[in-house]
Motif scaffolding. Structure first.
Motif, PDB file in Angstrom:
ATOM      1  N   TYR A 271     -32.103  23.635  48.630  1.00  0.00           N
ATOM      2  CA  TYR A 271     -32.664  24.968  48.381  1.00  0.00           C
ATOM      3  C   TYR A 271     -31.943  25.640  47.220  1.00  0.00           C
ATOM      4  CZ  TYR A 271     -34.255  23.909  53.075  1.00  0.00           C
ATOM      5  OH  TYR A 271     -34.800  23.290  54.159  1.00  0.00           O
ATOM      6  N   ALA A 272     -30.625  25.446  47.176  1.00  0.00           N
ATOM      7  CA  ALA A 272     -29.825  26.063  46.111  1.00  0.00           C
ATOM      8  C   ALA A 272     -30.262  25.551  44.746  1.00  0.00           C
ATOM      9  CB  ALA A 272     -28.336  25.788  46.345  1.00  0.00           C
ATOM     10  N   VAL A 273     -30.488  24.253  44.666  1.00  0.00           N
ATOM     11  CA  VAL A 273     -30.905  23.655  43.392  1.00  0.00           C
ATOM     12  C   VAL A 273     -32.297  24.163  43.003  1.00  0.00           C
ATOM     13  CG1 VAL A 273     -31.600  21.476  42.299  1.00  0.00           C
ATOM     14  CG2 VAL A 273     -29.471  21.579  43.628  1.00  0.00           C
ATOM     15  N   ALA A 274     -33.192  24.201  43.992  1.00  0.00           N
ATOM     16  CA  ALA A 274     -34.578  24.586  43.708  1.00  0.00           C
ATOM     17  C   ALA A 274     -34.684  26.031  43.241  1.00  0.00           C
ATOM     18  CB  ALA A 274     -35.440  24.351  44.945  1.00  0.00           C
ATOM     19  N   SER A 275     -33.788  26.883  43.728  1.00  0.00           N
ATOM     20  CA  SER A 275     -33.935  28.321  43.437  1.00  0.00           C
ATOM     21  C   SER A 275     -32.958  28.809  42.374  1.00  0.00           C
ATOM     22  CB  SER A 275     -33.723  29.113  44.732  1.00  0.00           C
ATOM     23  OG  SER A 275     -32.394  28.964  45.177  1.00  0.00           O
ATOM     24  N   TYR A 276     -32.225  27.907  41.746  1.00  0.00           N
ATOM     25  CA  TYR A 276     -31.148  28.338  40.838  1.00  0.00           C
ATOM     26  C   TYR A 276     -31.677  29.134  39.645  1.00  0.00           C
ATOM     27  CZ  TYR A 276     -27.029  28.103  37.858  1.00  0.00           C
ATOM     28  OH  TYR A 276     -25.962  28.424  37.064  1.00  0.00           O
ATOM     29  N   ASP A 277     -32.718  28.648  39.040  1.00  0.00           N
ATOM     30  CA  ASP A 277     -33.262  29.320  37.843  1.00  0.00           C
ATOM     31  C   ASP A 277     -34.780  29.232  37.927  1.00  0.00           C
ATOM     32  OD1 ASP A 277     -34.242  30.056  35.364  1.00  0.00           O
ATOM     33  OD2 ASP A 277     -32.649  29.042  34.248  1.00  0.00           O
ATOM     34  N   PRO A 278     -35.436  30.364  38.136  1.00  0.00           N
ATOM     35  CA  PRO A 278     -36.898  30.360  38.339  1.00  0.00           C
ATOM     36  C   PRO A 278     -37.653  29.719  37.176  1.00  0.00           C
ATOM     37  CG  PRO A 278     -35.975  32.562  38.706  1.00  0.00           C
ATOM     38  CD  PRO A 278     -34.862  31.723  38.181  1.00  0.00           C
ATOM     39  N   ALA A 279     -37.042  29.675  35.998  1.00  0.00           N
ATOM     40  CA  ALA A 279     -37.734  29.087  34.845  1.00  0.00           C
ATOM     41  C   ALA A 279     -37.693  27.565  34.867  1.00  0.00           C
ATOM     42  CB  ALA A 279     -37.100  29.592  33.550  1.00  0.00           C
ATOM     43  N   LEU A 280     -36.809  27.011  35.688  1.00  0.00           N
ATOM     44  CA  LEU A 280     -36.611  25.555  35.679  1.00  0.00           C
ATOM     45  C   LEU A 280     -37.186  24.901  36.933  1.00  0.00           C
ATOM     46  CD1 LEU A 280     -32.912  25.374  34.413  1.00  0.00           C
ATOM     47  CD2 LEU A 280     -35.020  25.230  33.062  1.00  0.00           C
ATOM     48  N   GLU A 281     -37.752  23.714  36.747  1.00  0.00           N
ATOM     49  CA  GLU A 281     -38.292  22.955  37.889  1.00  0.00           C
ATOM     50  C   GLU A 281     -37.699  21.550  37.905  1.00  0.00           C
ATOM     51  OE1 GLU A 281     -42.517  22.901  38.050  1.00  0.00           O
ATOM     52  OE2 GLU A 281     -42.669  25.099  38.107  1.00  0.00           O
ATOM     53  N   PRO A 282     -37.578  20.983  39.078  1.00  0.00           N
ATOM     54  CA  PRO A 282     -37.057  19.611  39.144  1.00  0.00           C
ATOM     55  C   PRO A 282     -38.088  18.638  38.580  1.00  0.00           C
ATOM     56  CG  PRO A 282     -37.158  20.638  41.337  1.00  0.00           C
ATOM     57  CD  PRO A 282     -37.911  21.513  40.400  1.00  0.00           C
TER      58      PRO A 282
ATOM     59  N   THR B  69     -30.978  15.592  40.079  1.00  0.00           N
ATOM     60  CA  THR B  69     -32.191  16.370  39.846  1.00  0.00           C
ATOM     61  C   THR B  69     -32.156  16.880  38.406  1.00  0.00           C
ATOM     62  OG1 THR B  69     -32.059  17.089  42.147  1.00  0.00           O
ATOM     63  CG2 THR B  69     -33.576  18.284  40.713  1.00  0.00           C
ATOM     64  N   VAL B  70     -33.096  16.430  37.610  1.00  0.00           N
ATOM     65  CA  VAL B  70     -33.174  16.892  36.227  1.00  0.00           C
ATOM     66  C   VAL B  70     -34.013  18.166  36.221  1.00  0.00           C
ATOM     67  CG1 VAL B  70     -33.790  16.283  33.873  1.00  0.00           C
ATOM     68  CG2 VAL B  70     -33.107  14.481  35.484  1.00  0.00           C
ATOM     69  N   LEU B  71     -33.391  19.280  35.813  1.00  0.00           N
ATOM     70  CA  LEU B  71     -34.112  20.562  35.806  1.00  0.00           C
ATOM     71  C   LEU B  71     -34.642  20.842  34.400  1.00  0.00           C
ATOM     72  CD1 LEU B  71     -31.675  22.692  38.007  1.00  0.00           C
ATOM     73  CD2 LEU B  71     -33.948  21.868  38.629  1.00  0.00           C
ATOM     74  N   VAL B  72     -35.932  21.136  34.325  1.00  0.00           N
ATOM     75  CA  VAL B  72     -36.555  21.403  33.020  1.00  0.00           C
ATOM     76  C   VAL B  72     -37.513  22.582  33.133  1.00  0.00           C
ATOM     77  CG1 VAL B  72     -36.427  19.002  32.217  1.00  0.00           C
ATOM     78  CG2 VAL B  72     -38.450  19.771  33.479  1.00  0.00           C
ATOM     79  N   ASP B  73     -37.745  23.192  32.011  1.00  0.00           N
ATOM     80  CA  ASP B  73     -38.794  24.202  31.908  1.00  0.00           C
ATOM     81  C   ASP B  73     -40.105  23.461  31.621  1.00  0.00           C
ATOM     82  OD1 ASP B  73     -40.661  26.040  31.124  1.00  0.00           O
ATOM     83  OD2 ASP B  73     -39.344  27.094  29.706  1.00  0.00           O
ATOM     84  N   PRO B  74     -41.033  23.453  32.566  1.00  0.00           N
ATOM     85  CA  PRO B  74     -42.237  22.625  32.400  1.00  0.00           C
ATOM     86  C   PRO B  74     -43.076  23.043  31.189  1.00  0.00           C
ATOM     87  CG  PRO B  74     -42.402  24.036  34.350  1.00  0.00           C
ATOM     88  CD  PRO B  74     -41.018  24.176  33.846  1.00  0.00           C
ATOM     89  N   ASN B  75     -42.852  24.256  30.665  1.00  0.00           N
ATOM     90  CA  ASN B  75     -43.599  24.701  29.496  1.00  0.00           C
ATOM     91  C   ASN B  75     -42.943  24.289  28.178  1.00  0.00           C
ATOM     92  OD1 ASN B  75     -45.534  26.099  31.125  1.00  0.00           O
ATOM     93  ND2 ASN B  75     -43.947  27.640  31.489  1.00  0.00           N
ATOM     94  N   ASP B  76     -41.754  23.701  28.286  1.00  0.00           N
ATOM     95  CA  ASP B  76     -41.022  23.296  27.089  1.00  0.00           C
ATOM     96  C   ASP B  76     -41.137  21.780  26.943  1.00  0.00           C
ATOM     97  OD1 ASP B  76     -39.117  22.480  25.246  1.00  0.00           O
ATOM     98  OD2 ASP B  76     -37.610  23.945  25.921  1.00  0.00           O
ATOM     99  N   GLU B  77     -42.104  21.353  26.136  1.00  0.00           N
ATOM    100  CA  GLU B  77     -42.411  19.918  26.029  1.00  0.00           C
ATOM    101  C   GLU B  77     -41.212  19.083  25.614  1.00  0.00           C
ATOM    102  OE1 GLU B  77     -45.769  18.339  23.819  1.00  0.00           O
ATOM    103  OE2 GLU B  77     -47.004  19.956  24.665  1.00  0.00           O
ATOM    104  N   ALA B  78     -40.480  19.586  24.639  1.00  0.00           N
ATOM    105  CA  ALA B  78     -39.325  18.832  24.146  1.00  0.00           C
ATOM    106  C   ALA B  78     -38.293  18.671  25.253  1.00  0.00           C
ATOM    107  CB  ALA B  78     -38.710  19.542  22.938  1.00  0.00           C
ATOM    108  N   MET B  79     -38.132  19.727  26.054  1.00  0.00           N
ATOM    109  CA  MET B  79     -37.159  19.683  27.146  1.00  0.00           C
ATOM    110  C   MET B  79     -37.597  18.676  28.205  1.00  0.00           C
ATOM    111  SD  MET B  79     -35.827  22.937  29.360  1.00  0.00           S
ATOM    112  CE  MET B  79     -34.174  23.008  30.042  1.00  0.00           C
TER     113      MET B  79
END
Lengths: 476, 476
Positions: free
Chosen positions: A327-338, A383-393
């Motif tokens: 839960y901690a990982v999932a909620s760390y940064d709302p902009a990032l998704e696993p 868990t690789v956290l990325v911003d799903p709207n950031d293609e390069a990321m």
């Protein structure tokens, strides 16, 4: 791809055992892994068998009609294992939830494949027994699902994986043949080991309807606690050293500094953002001596804190960061998704290397990659956290994810310790096993499911569509 | 049936790797079980491969020429497992005897399949490690042979069977395809479990060339000894009670009163001709508490003597009757010969029943049937002694032998706990597993060995001749 499943209406099923409704189809479109990545596929129909005969009837008819069948239960798989990739029928096994027979004197229980894992534990608790390989999702996952992916859990370091606790199965082949495997004897050399062939085959060879599970006696002594290290290398080397020294530990979980930081933020605790090792010891005698041995080894690796308790509430408190980590990982940064759930497992001597490599890659790619896992088995979840709207990321994330899998394979490890191949890890199958083994697996698949009815698009690298074309070629 | 094997001369083999000589063929005609019953069959040729490539070349050529191949190693099988039932090639794997890699930090060793079991133990002893499931024939049997029959041994009650200690294999299919199975990671959910499919398949699916074995740390505390009971029922119930109470025992061997009488006669000892239970305890802590628990349970079953020691020489002395039992049985009466080696295994709760049934049948049929076995696993070995010149006696012996197997199957057990099906137990395969499972095994056999090259006449009930005819039908 859609399939005409109207033939199901001719089978001997009650009204509430069959649905073509959008809502029910949507609820069987994905598992946890596929949901996370928006990769669900709706089945054309959902069937809820209530007996082995129901399963056999549906499978035989589906095979006759060339319609794929994908077994489904809790939907708690992490690799799209239960996604009906090619449409067809989602076979929901959750109603096969009976305890069929219980033999405490033999440490055995026979259950339907739809029984929830933790329900087995509850059922046998009064006799001082438990089912040791229960995965972390044991409150949700079914026995059949755990067997289909050969799951394992935190206690696997002491007790082994699910496969080690399955004595026998009842399963149904694609053509409706009902198969009983294994024995109630604890060992047998009679015939081929069909049990372990079906365990971990992710519903691609047979649909599991019942399982005979072995149980263990609960240990008299349980202690739990936590160690905090200065560096990740210290923590990983300490785990390796403890395992190499044969310390009898029942859980030994690594959490890296980044994960600890996320846990502290989520739980509002003031522990250092430092690598931690969570421990549990099970014994009937001498648990304190074993803890002392572990502490001595950890001190050789400059452990900063080593806290242990025999009190249930205190143990729970010491383990809180590990327990709430997902839960901690999932909620760390709302902009990032696993991105994907990493699940590599390596020989224990290579564990420090893979852990450090994951950390190095996170820094090199400028990505947040919290790492944790069942360290005693050499199992690393990342868990690789990325911003799903950031293609390069996302692209960097994919590259990082793959780099860790490939490193694990390079050192003799596996792409998946406990989640299965599903849809997500198919590209690594041949790199891990070699062409000869994969061709052998294909031969087994064709022998048991020549029409490709069962769970197409899983395990083997071809797409569901390609599998379907192969199937058509074979039928012509 | 003879086969023209002259094609072997065209392969890239040294002179000493191939023989058509009568003497070498005769030495590969039988294993211990077949020898006992005069049921050897000479191969047409013997080949000694010295590499995996040699094995692949021989198999591919034999399959091309329609010649059967039967793997052979120590010849210590008890069910005719290595008899070249249909002639052809005996593939002697004893030269694949290298230790290929040893990784003590990972508790792993890679060995050729021709390595002798006890040689593994010797190789790793200096690191405080051992290979726990070594069978009683471990000084003679090869690693490949143990794996092919999924053997087990006295310590299986604590440590599991051979299958539990095989992490991966290199094996060659009938068409020469080389397959790597498993992983160096201690757990994996990647693809089908080909390792456990090949383990116990008795050389009918693939020829094992290498194995990655897991090792265990030697326990710090070892105690051994013996308990003597008044009645067989007391002894068997005491074992059941100990196992049900989860006593942590590393060996627990039952010897019935008749076997004890034979041992006393052979060794000229003056122990009572009474049922005995031989015990060994392994622990790192609290071994004495565990022994006390066992003693208390045994006292509930009126144990007459309970002797335990921590001294190697004393332990050896206490175990003498069990250790020498096979020789004692074989030499008891020169007029009598063992008929078949009984190897049933039942759920532990049914162990007293099967033990008593064996005794009752011995009396009812007026035959000597010494019984002993790895009681903690529910494994009963029984030897039916008959005068081979007395046809009626042999017939009674066969009937008794079968009655015990059938009773074991009736109570959920297996026809063979550790010897395999071979030639001797084929008729029980379907009774044990049912038609669905046996048909599934056949499908796997046909998928991996469509020409029936590998070890015909084993496991499945058809005769070697019938299998051969089926093969010809398929080829036409």
């Amino acid at each position: 791809m859609t399939h005409d499943c109207s033939f199901l209406e001719a089978l001997d099923l009650e009204d509430d055992q069959l649905s073509f409704a959008e809502g029910r189809r949507e609820s069987h479109a994905a598992d946890w892994g596929a949901e996370q990545r928006g990769r669900g596929v709706q089945p054309d129909a959902v069937v809820w068998p209530e007996s082995t005969a129901d399963v056999a009837a549906v499978l035989a008819a589906a095979t006759d009609h060339g319609v794929p069948v994908t077994p489904y239960a809790a939907g708690s798989g992490l690799e799209g294992n239960a996604v009906p990739a090619d449409g067809g029928i989602s076979l929901d096994l959750t109603r096969l939830d009976d305890v069929i027979d219980y033999r405490p004197d033999d440490f055995q229980i026979d259950v339907g494949s739809g029984v929830i894992g933790s329900a087995v534990d509850e059922y046998v608790a009064d006799d001082g027994l438990f089912f040791p390989p229960l995965p972390s999702s044991g409150d949700i996952s079914t026995v059949g699902g755990m067997i289909a992916t050969d799951a394992s859990g935190m206690k696997t370091v002491r007790y082994g994986e699910v496969a080690d606790w399955v004595l026998g199965l009842e399963a149904v082949l694609a053509d409706g043949t009902i198969v009983q495997t294994g024995s109630r004897a604890v060992k047998t050399s009679s015939g081929y080991n069909l049990t372990d062939l079906i365990v971990g085959s992710e519903g691609t060879l047979a649909v599991i309807t019942e399982a005979t599970l072995e149980l263990a006696g609960r240990p008299h002594q349980i202690r739990g606690g936590r160690a905090i290290f200065e560096t990740l290398d210290d923590a990983a080397e300490a785990v390796f050293d403890a395992i190499r020294t044969d310390v009898d530990v029942a859980r030994i979980e690594l959490v890296d500094g980044l994960s600890a930081r996320m846990a502290n933020a989520y739980l509002d605790t003031d522990l250092p953002d430092a690598p931690m090792v969570f421990l549990e010891f099970h014994a009937n005698h001498g648990v304190d001596e074993e803890i002392d041995l572990c502490r001595t080894i950890f001190e050789d690796h400059d452990v900063a804190r080593f806290e242990m308790s025999d009190d249930d509430a205190e143990m729970d408190a010491l383990w809180q960061a590990r327990r709430e980590l997902a839960y901690a990982v999932a909620s760390y940064d709302p902009a990032l998704e696993p991105l994907h759930p990493g699940d590599v497992t390596v020989p224990i001597s290579r564990y420090p290397e893979i852990v450090n490599e994951a950390k190095r890659l996170g820094e090199a790619f400028d990505l947040l990659v919290p790492c944790f896992g069942h360290a005693g088995d050499g199992n690393l979840h990342y868990t690789v956290l990325v911003d799903p709207n950031d293609e390069a990321m996302v692209e960097r994330g994919e590259e990082l994810y793959a780099a860790i899998v490939n490193r694990a394979l390079d050192v003799g490890g596996t792409a998946t310790g406990e989640h299965g191949i599903g849809q997500g890890k198919r590209e690594y199958l041949e790199a891990e096993h070699g062409a000869g083994a994969v061709e052998t697996m294909r031969r087994v698949k064709r022998a048991l499911d020549p029409t490709g009815t069962l769970n197409p698009g899983k395990i083997f690298p071809e797409t569901a569509q390609a599998a379907l074309e192969q199937k058509r070629d074979r039928q012509e």
